[in-house]
Design a protein around this motif. Structure first.
Motif, PDB file in Angstrom:
ATOM      1  N   GLN A 126       0.828  -1.208   0.000  1.00 13.37           N
ATOM      2  CA  GLN A 126       0.000   0.000   0.000  1.00 13.37           C
ATOM      3  C   GLN A 126       0.863   1.259   0.000  1.00 13.37           C
ATOM      4  O   GLN A 126       0.633   2.189   0.767  1.00 13.37           O
ATOM      5  CB  GLN A 126      -0.960  -0.023   1.201  1.00 13.37           C
ATOM      6  CG  GLN A 126      -1.941  -1.188   1.087  1.00 13.37           C
ATOM      7  CD  GLN A 126      -2.652  -1.502   2.389  1.00 13.37           C
ATOM      8  OE1 GLN A 126      -2.033  -1.525   3.437  1.00 13.37           O
ATOM      9  NE2 GLN A 126      -3.937  -1.757   2.312  1.00 13.37           N
ATOM     10  N   LEU A 127       1.870   1.242  -0.838  1.00 10.89           N
ATOM     11  CA  LEU A 127       2.784   2.373  -0.916  1.00 10.89           C
ATOM     12  C   LEU A 127       2.928   2.900  -2.340  1.00 10.89           C
ATOM     13  O   LEU A 127       3.834   3.684  -2.625  1.00 10.89           O
ATOM     14  CB  LEU A 127       4.178   1.958  -0.396  1.00 10.89           C
ATOM     15  CG  LEU A 127       4.317   1.705   1.102  1.00 10.89           C
ATOM     16  CD1 LEU A 127       5.651   1.051   1.413  1.00 10.89           C
ATOM     17  CD2 LEU A 127       4.177   2.996   1.892  1.00 10.89           C
ATOM     18  N   GLY A 129       5.187   3.043  10.315  1.00  4.45           N
ATOM     19  CA  GLY A 129       4.471   1.897   9.763  1.00  4.45           C
ATOM     20  C   GLY A 129       4.756   1.712   8.284  1.00  4.45           C
ATOM     21  O   GLY A 129       4.908   0.592   7.794  1.00  4.45           O
ATOM     22  N   MET A 130       4.869   2.835   7.562  1.00  5.30           N
ATOM     23  CA  MET A 130       5.167   2.753   6.128  1.00  5.30           C
ATOM     24  C   MET A 130       6.566   2.199   5.892  1.00  5.30           C
ATOM     25  O   MET A 130       6.779   1.379   4.999  1.00  5.30           O
ATOM     26  CB  MET A 130       5.064   4.139   5.491  1.00  5.30           C
ATOM     27  CG  MET A 130       3.652   4.651   5.341  1.00  5.30           C
ATOM     28  SD  MET A 130       3.730   6.346   4.751  1.00  5.30           S
ATOM     29  CE  MET A 130       2.007   6.644   4.435  1.00  5.30           C
ATOM     30  N   PRO A 167       8.499  -7.698  14.021  1.00  4.31           N
ATOM     31  CA  PRO A 167       8.003  -6.869  12.908  1.00  4.31           C
ATOM     32  C   PRO A 167       7.205  -5.645  13.322  1.00  4.31           C
ATOM     33  O   PRO A 167       7.212  -4.657  12.599  1.00  4.31           O
ATOM     34  CB  PRO A 167       7.133  -7.844  12.107  1.00  4.31           C
ATOM     35  CG  PRO A 167       6.826  -8.973  13.013  1.00  4.31           C
ATOM     36  CD  PRO A 167       7.999  -9.072  13.941  1.00  4.31           C
ATOM     37  N   THR A 168       6.556  -5.665  14.457  1.00  2.00           N
ATOM     38  CA  THR A 168       5.699  -4.503  14.766  1.00  2.00           C
ATOM     39  C   THR A 168       6.123  -3.735  16.004  1.00  2.00           C
ATOM     40  O   THR A 168       5.392  -2.866  16.480  1.00  2.00           O
ATOM     41  CB  THR A 168       4.220  -4.915  14.948  1.00  2.00           C
ATOM     42  OG1 THR A 168       4.128  -5.726  16.129  1.00  2.00           O
ATOM     43  CG2 THR A 168       3.706  -5.676  13.758  1.00  2.00           C
ATOM     44  N   THR A 169       7.317  -4.019  16.523  1.00  2.00           N
ATOM     45  CA  THR A 169       7.768  -3.284  17.696  1.00  2.00           C
ATOM     46  C   THR A 169       7.873  -1.801  17.374  1.00  2.00           C
ATOM     47  O   THR A 169       8.443  -1.418  16.361  1.00  2.00           O
ATOM     48  CB  THR A 169       9.136  -3.823  18.157  1.00  2.00           C
ATOM     49  OG1 THR A 169       8.959  -5.165  18.554  1.00  2.00           O
ATOM     50  CG2 THR A 169       9.680  -3.032  19.337  1.00  2.00           C
ATOM     51  N   ALA A 180      -1.133   0.901  12.768  1.00  2.00           N
ATOM     52  CA  ALA A 180      -0.078   0.447  11.867  1.00  2.00           C
ATOM     53  C   ALA A 180       0.189  -1.047  12.053  1.00  2.00           C
ATOM     54  O   ALA A 180       0.463  -1.765  11.091  1.00  2.00           O
ATOM     55  CB  ALA A 180       1.203   1.249  12.117  1.00  2.00           C
ATOM     56  N   ARG A 181       0.095  -1.510  13.290  1.00  2.00           N
ATOM     57  CA  ARG A 181       0.318  -2.929  13.555  1.00  2.00           C
ATOM     58  C   ARG A 181      -0.738  -3.775  12.852  1.00  2.00           C
ATOM     59  O   ARG A 181      -0.435  -4.798  12.265  1.00  2.00           O
ATOM     60  CB  ARG A 181       0.239  -3.216  15.059  1.00  2.00           C
ATOM     61  CG  ARG A 181       1.314  -2.546  15.855  1.00  2.00           C
ATOM     62  CD  ARG A 181       1.167  -2.889  17.318  1.00  2.00           C
ATOM     63  NE  ARG A 181       1.600  -4.240  17.599  1.00  2.00           N
ATOM     64  CZ  ARG A 181       1.228  -4.934  18.665  1.00  2.00           C
ATOM     65  NH1 ARG A 181       0.386  -4.415  19.531  1.00  2.00           N
ATOM     66  NH2 ARG A 181       1.686  -6.134  18.871  1.00  2.00           N
TER      67      ARG A 181
END
Lengths: 308, 279
Positions: free
Chosen positions: A125-126, A140-141, A163-165, A171-172
């Motif tokens: 989604q970029l 997040g991006m 991956p989401t720290t 965003a997570r």
């Protein structure tokens, strides 16, 4: 097709005398989503580096896609996707160029790189940020771009180190959704995390790691069944009173865990426990009945919380 | 809904190199070079240009200005040349050194310590030798561009005294290669910006004393030996021989000096990158 894409047996990594990873064994099946769960310093990242063929083991056996990473580093790495704990995107290149240049590192043709980059930008989604500077992206991006980058070479295994720290909840969730899609497409995922919810969302099977060793192994549900009860009652009496009240709660539920800030009562019937607590004339400041989580499993296994 | 990212089961060309270089080299330095060229779009051209003009300012002020007073100088081969023609080849060697050192020290240090660029590269199928060769080539390219520009200035000012001056270009690339590989090797061992100052600390006196502005014969024997051990003097003598046309056998020794420097630099850089990122 081998029965497992990763086989580790008594895998050990020592730095001088300190064993960061101390004889762990596990297998990962193709298409499986496998998690390493543990607190900071448990040896998760070191394990990931060995699996990623960027760190050589001290002893034990390790086979990635049938190859020994010590012997065939570049060949193993060519089939892996790596999302490191800290983004190491190329700040001197724009978003799309980050993907193209990364593909070139794998020896892919320019044409193929361009094609893959566009598809992956869409996946992450970029697409509308293709020409942006990396610095201008949100956390997040950047993370999604790092994941897109790791997919440039069509990896057979995707390694995700926390991956989401550091990401905000929204965003997570976007990230989890993307990872879940990869899982649905059959990509083998190996991830480390110290977030319970993340492990529960993404992992088919996980190992709980502490001090370089595996404490338990199984699916999130099985681990909870084995090491915890169905429900947990959390009651707070205030920091100074928790320890005193603990005696009076003793005997209620299956097991009681006293933490500095709260008391946890493990039970299959949370409401009954709450009723019993108030029947004994105890009045908690706050109370909460929730389902058991992996956090409880970890607490049970190591006697401390995951995030300290 | 977005499309699945898996376009086709494409397997990138894999390196199946064996032997001692198997885990070090994937034969894909061009990807590192391509990245560097793409990244130069975001570098400040002012900095790049300043590196080009620095030796030209020296040439104009010292060569033309001071040269008017000094007159002619005798080279190590006994030839008498105008002062500007004497220092110009030395400054050419210096500009190659500066360009190569700037790229291989400051730039490499930043990429290694802060940008984590090499960490990312070495998580792919690239080996440390690919990275080292690619980065050194880029440093060399910059040194080469500076040198070519300076050679043109020399030609315009009539300071190239022989046709062999054209050979100064490959010579300068060799010198730049030597400095770049050794510079990158040293940088890979450094941990802080303070330590980076040591490089400047060595380079400045080397620039001033390596027979750059006057013949080595003015020094007592002991100092002369020290200068002759350091790399820049070899570069200066090699280039000076070519631009003045006074060819001599020791020039082969200077070439050999840089070949050894390249091999030593590359060996240590590769070993160090491996230790840092693939241990």
């Amino acid at each position: 097709m081998p029965s497992s894409v990763i086989t580790a047996s008594r895998l050990t990594k020592k730095y001088k005398e300190f064993a960061a990873v101390d004889g762990i064994s596990f297998e990962v099946a193709p298409g499986e989503s496998f998690g390493l769960l543990g607190p900071n310093g448990a040896g998760k990242s070191t394990t990931m580096r060995m699996v990623g063929a960027v760190s050589t083991r001290t002893s034990g056996e390790l086979s990635i896609l049938g190859l020994d990473p010590n012997e065939h580093g570049p060949e193993v790495r060519s089939q892996l996707g790596v999302v490191p704990q800290q983004d190491n995107l190329d700040m001197e290149l724009r978003v799309r160029d980050n993907l193209i240049v990364y593909g070139r590192y794998f020896g892919m043709s320019r044409a193929l790189c361009g094609e893959k980059a566009d598809a992956l930008l869409e996946f992450a989604q970029l697409s509308d940020r293709a020409k942006s500077k990396v610095d201008d992206l949100s956390g997040g991006m950047k993370r999604r771009l790092t994941i897109a980058r790791s997919l440039m070479n069509d990896p057979r295994i995707l390694l995700l180190d926390e991956p989401t720290t550091g990401l905000d909840p929204q965003a997570r969730h976007i990230l989890w959704d993307r990872l879940f899609r990869l899982k649905e497409q059959g990509t083998t995922l190996v991830l480390t995390t110290h977030y319970m919810d993340e492990a529960e969302q993404l992992c088919d099977r996980l190992v709980v790691v502490d001090k370089g060793a595996i404490m338990a192994e199984g699916s999130p549900a099985a681990l909870i069944r084995q090491y915890s009860t169905r429900e947990v009652v959390e009651v707070r009496f205030g920091s100074d009173r928790n320890a005193d009240v603990a005696h009076e709660i003793d005997g209620i539920g299956d097991r009681v865990e006293v933490l500095p800030d709260r008391i946890l009562v493990y039970t299959d019937d949370g409401d009954a426990v709450l009723a019993e607590i108030s029947r004994r004339g105890l009045e908690p400041i706050t109370s909460l009945v929730r389902r058991s989580s992996l956090e409880d499993v970890f607490l049970r296994l190591t006697g401390r919380s995951l995030i300290e | 809904m977005t499309a699945a990212p898996m376009l086709a089961p494409v397997r990138p060309a894999q390196s199946r190199r064996t032997g001692p270089l198997g885990s070090l080299y994937a034969g894909n330095s061009r990807a590192v070079i391509g990245r560097g060229l793409l990244a130069t779009r975001s570098t400040s051209w002012l900095i790049v240009l300043s590196g080009f003009f620095e030796p030209i300012f020296y040439l104009l002020s010292l060569g033309i200005g001071l040269g008017a007073i000094v007159g002619a100088v005798t080279t190590s081969t006994g030839q008498s040349v105008p002062y500007a023609a004497y220092i110009a080849p030395a400054l050419l060697a210096v500009s190659a050194m500066n360009g190569a050192i700037f790229d291989s020290t400051w730039n490499v240090f930043f990429k290694m310590q802060y940008a984590k660029l090499y960490e990312g590269m070495l998580a792919t199928s690239l080996g440390p030798l690919d990275v080292a060769l690619g980065e050194i080539f880029l440093a060399l390219l910059r040194g080469g561009v500076y040198a070519a520009g300076f050679l043109i200035v020399m030609q315009v000012l009539g300071l190239n005294l022989a046709w062999t001056a054209i050979l100064a270009l490959p010579a300068v690339l060799l010198i730049a290669f030597g400095f770049a590989s050794l510079g990158m090797a040293i940088t890979s061992y450094l941990k802080s910006f303070q330590q980076m100052d040591w490089i400047t600390f060595v380079m400045l006196p080397m620039f001033l004393f390596s027979a750059t502005f006057y013949p080595l014969s003015v020094y007592p024997q002991a100092i002369r030996v020290v200068i002759e051990i350091l790399p820049l003097w070899h570069g200066v003598e090699l280039v000076r021989g070519l631009t003045t046309g006074a060819l001599s056998l020791p020039m082969l020794g200077h070439v050999l000096y840089f070949v050894v420097m390249i091999v030593v630099g590359l060996t240590f850089t590769t070993r160090r990158l491996r230790a840092l990122f693939l241990n």
